[in-house]
Design a protein around this motif. Structure first.
Motif, PDB file in Angstrom:
ATOM      1  N   SER A 129       0.835  -1.203   0.000  1.00 11.08           N
ATOM      2  CA  SER A 129       0.000   0.000   0.000  1.00 11.08           C
ATOM      3  C   SER A 129       0.868   1.249   0.000  1.00 11.08           C
ATOM      4  N   ILE A 130       0.622   2.123  -0.970  1.00 11.67           N
ATOM      5  CA  ILE A 130       1.318   3.405  -1.034  1.00 11.67           C
ATOM      6  C   ILE A 130       0.316   4.438  -0.523  1.00 11.67           C
ATOM      7  N   GLU A 131       0.603   5.012   0.638  1.00  9.70           N
ATOM      8  CA  GLU A 131      -0.370   5.903   1.272  1.00  9.70           C
ATOM      9  C   GLU A 131       0.029   7.356   1.052  1.00  9.70           C
ATOM     10  N   VAL A 132      -0.802   8.062   0.340  1.00 12.10           N
ATOM     11  CA  VAL A 132      -0.496   9.445  -0.049  1.00 12.10           C
ATOM     12  C   VAL A 132      -1.190  10.400   0.933  1.00 12.10           C
ATOM     13  N   PRO A 133      -0.426  11.309   1.567  1.00 13.64           N
ATOM     14  CA  PRO A 133      -1.033  12.185   2.575  1.00 13.64           C
ATOM     15  C   PRO A 133      -2.221  12.991   2.037  1.00 13.64           C
ATOM     16  N   LEU A 141      -5.035  14.219  -5.362  1.00  9.92           N
ATOM     17  CA  LEU A 141      -5.070  13.385  -6.576  1.00  9.92           C
ATOM     18  C   LEU A 141      -3.768  13.511  -7.372  1.00  9.92           C
ATOM     19  N   ASP A 142      -3.169  14.706  -7.403  1.00 12.27           N
ATOM     20  CA  ASP A 142      -1.887  14.860  -8.112  1.00 12.27           C
ATOM     21  C   ASP A 142      -0.797  14.056  -7.407  1.00 12.27           C
ATOM     22  N   GLY A 143      -0.831  14.096  -6.083  1.00 15.02           N
ATOM     23  CA  GLY A 143       0.129  13.316  -5.294  1.00 15.02           C
ATOM     24  C   GLY A 143      -0.028  11.823  -5.574  1.00 15.02           C
ATOM     25  N   LEU A 177      -8.671  11.176 -13.712  1.00 13.75           N
ATOM     26  CA  LEU A 177      -8.937   9.960 -14.493  1.00 13.75           C
ATOM     27  C   LEU A 177      -8.320  10.061 -15.887  1.00 13.75           C
ATOM     28  N   ASP A 178      -8.296  11.282 -16.448  1.00 20.04           N
ATOM     29  CA  ASP A 178      -7.657  11.483 -17.758  1.00 20.04           C
ATOM     30  C   ASP A 178      -6.177  11.118 -17.710  1.00 20.04           C
ATOM     31  N   ALA A 179      -5.564  11.339 -16.542  1.00 15.07           N
ATOM     32  CA  ALA A 179      -4.111  11.169 -16.437  1.00 15.07           C
ATOM     33  C   ALA A 179      -3.695   9.766 -15.974  1.00 15.07           C
ATOM     34  N   VAL A 180      -4.645   8.979 -15.465  1.00 15.51           N
ATOM     35  CA  VAL A 180      -4.288   7.630 -14.966  1.00 15.51           C
ATOM     36  C   VAL A 180      -4.057   6.701 -16.170  1.00 15.51           C
ATOM     37  N   PRO A 181      -2.912   6.011 -16.205  1.00 11.55           N
ATOM     38  CA  PRO A 181      -2.655   5.119 -17.352  1.00 11.55           C
ATOM     39  C   PRO A 181      -3.604   3.918 -17.364  1.00 11.55           C
ATOM     40  N   ASP A 182      -3.726   3.305 -18.562  1.00 12.23           N
ATOM     41  CA  ASP A 182      -4.716   2.229 -18.762  1.00 12.23           C
ATOM     42  C   ASP A 182      -4.492   1.008 -17.876  1.00 12.23           C
ATOM     43  N   HIS A 183      -3.240   0.763 -17.485  1.00 12.69           N
ATOM     44  CA  HIS A 183      -2.992  -0.477 -16.724  1.00 12.69           C
ATOM     45  C   HIS A 183      -3.422  -0.361 -15.259  1.00 12.69           C
TER      46      HIS A 183
END
Ligand SMILES: Cc1ncc(COP(=O)(O)O)c(C=O)c1O
Length: 365
Positions: A129-133, A141-143, A177-183
């Motif tokens: 788990s990568i937990e983003v503050p 979301l950018d983080g 969502l536009d920036a999240v890659p397909d995988h």
């Protein structure tokens, strides 16, 4: 007997204290539970009638595919039946997604203070788990985007976020969502969707056509008031739903739950009324917190997280003795309690005992 190494030492989920236990332990007649974000008004009378009508069928297994409920929900949401999967609460959908997609060593991204079930299931599957503050209690979301790697499988966005109650706006969400890659799969947990009244909030279901890697989770446990029956659902494109179905137990939702959910869906007037009462309750609590000079996160669900400025556990304990159960123990917010928005009367009692507890602790004079 050797268990999988990565499950050794995992914590067991700690739910809010049950009302009966608190009554016994503290010798109380009346207890108000504002700890688990349940609906204080109960469920629609039509759901109760549907359960009564189903009682003669307790000897029969349920329809494992929940076909009738699926059809009702598909019509309600404007999607097709093969876009939907039901679970024993949306908790189970989180577990099934984790079971279907994570291999040990895969990465999954979530906020650092969010619904704990994402991480606990990742832990069970051996995913990292990568937990983003959070930033001011809100998903960064950018983080989260910045932490995506070739190993990332799933990103969890809890909207509204439990426990902080904050939302990400529709425009922030679509840019993400536009920036999240397909995988990478994005799971948008909208357990509190029906409570949100902020116009900047988006309906995740409407985004499904545009984003094939999106899964939306919702539940009958919150505004529909059916938490006892354990029924929640996921909505996504059919290929994803099929994969999740492949790891589902055959009879994971009960006849009573399916019948009650169909009836509850049919009573949207009840949902509207609960939303209205909850909004009024939120305003009531925000007003009282303001009067007491307490800071809180902007609340969009049926709960609110407030800074009591001393150990949240101490306030929790003082409230418990007076018969009000809230939530404390948020790792990153040790001075915050989370309280469900109750009925007007429940909120009044909560504020009275909170004010007394804060005086006892020297926070208020
Ligand atoms: C954000 C969030 N997601 C999912 C759930 C699980 O709900 P259920 O399993 O009752 O459908 C909860 C319950 O509190 C929640 O707060």
């Amino acid at each position: 007997m050797k268990p999988k190494p990565h499950i050794v030492g995992l914590p067991v989920y700690k739910p809010g204290k049950p009302i009966e236990e608190v009554k016994k332990e503290y010798g109380l007649e009346e207890v108000i539970k504002l700890a688990s974000n349940e609906n204080p008004y109960g469920s629609s009378p039509s759901a109760k009638a549907a359960i009564q009508a189903e009682l003669d069928n307790l000897n029969l297994y349920p329809d494992g595919s929940a076909a009738e409920l699926t059809a009702s929900l598909a019509a309600h949401l404007g999607v097709s039946s093969d876009n939907i999967i039901f679970g024993c609460g949306s908790d189970e959908i989180i577990a099934l997604i984790s079971r279907a997609f994570f291999l040990p060593g895969d990465e999954t991204i979530m906020a650092d203070q969010t619904f704990s079930v994402y991480k606990s299931n990742a832990d069970i599957e051996g995913a990292v788990s990568i937990e983003v503050p959070l930033v001011q209690g809100t998903h960064d979301l950018d983080g989260m985007l910045a932490r995506i790697t070739g190993k990332t499988k799933v990103i969890w966005v809890c909207n509204p976020n439990n426990p902080t109650g904050t939302i990400v706006s529709g425009s922030a969400l679509t840019a993400f969502l536009d920036a999240v890659p397909d995988h990478v799969m994005v799971v948008l947990d909208e357990a509190y969707y029906e409570y949100v009244t902020d116009p900047s909030y988006s309906d995740g279901i409407k985004l499904l056509d545009r984003y094939p890697n999106l899964v939306v989770l919702r539940t009958f446990s919150k505004i529909y008031g059916l938490a006892a029956l354990r029924i929640g659902y996921g909505v996504a494109r059919p290929e994803i739903i099929t994969l999740i179905n492949q790891v589902r137990e055959p009879f994971n939702t009960s006849r009573l739950a399916q019948a009650a959910a169909i009836a509850a869906l049919g009573d949207q007037g009840y949902v509207d009324e609960c939303r209205r009462l909850n909004s009024a309750g939120r305003v009531q609590l925000e007003g009282e917190f303001g009067r007491l000079g307490l800071e809180y996160f902007p609340a969009h669900g049926n709960f609110i997280m407030v800074d009591v400025r001393v150990s949240a556990f101490d306030i929790f304990e003082l409230l418990l003795r007076k018969g009000v159960i809230v939530r404390a123990g948020h790792r990153l917010y040790p001075t915050y309690i989370r309280a469900t928005v109750g009925s007007q009367e429940q909120n009044q009692v909560f504020i009275e005992v909170l004010e007394a507890a804060l005086k006892e602790q020297g926070v208020l004079v």
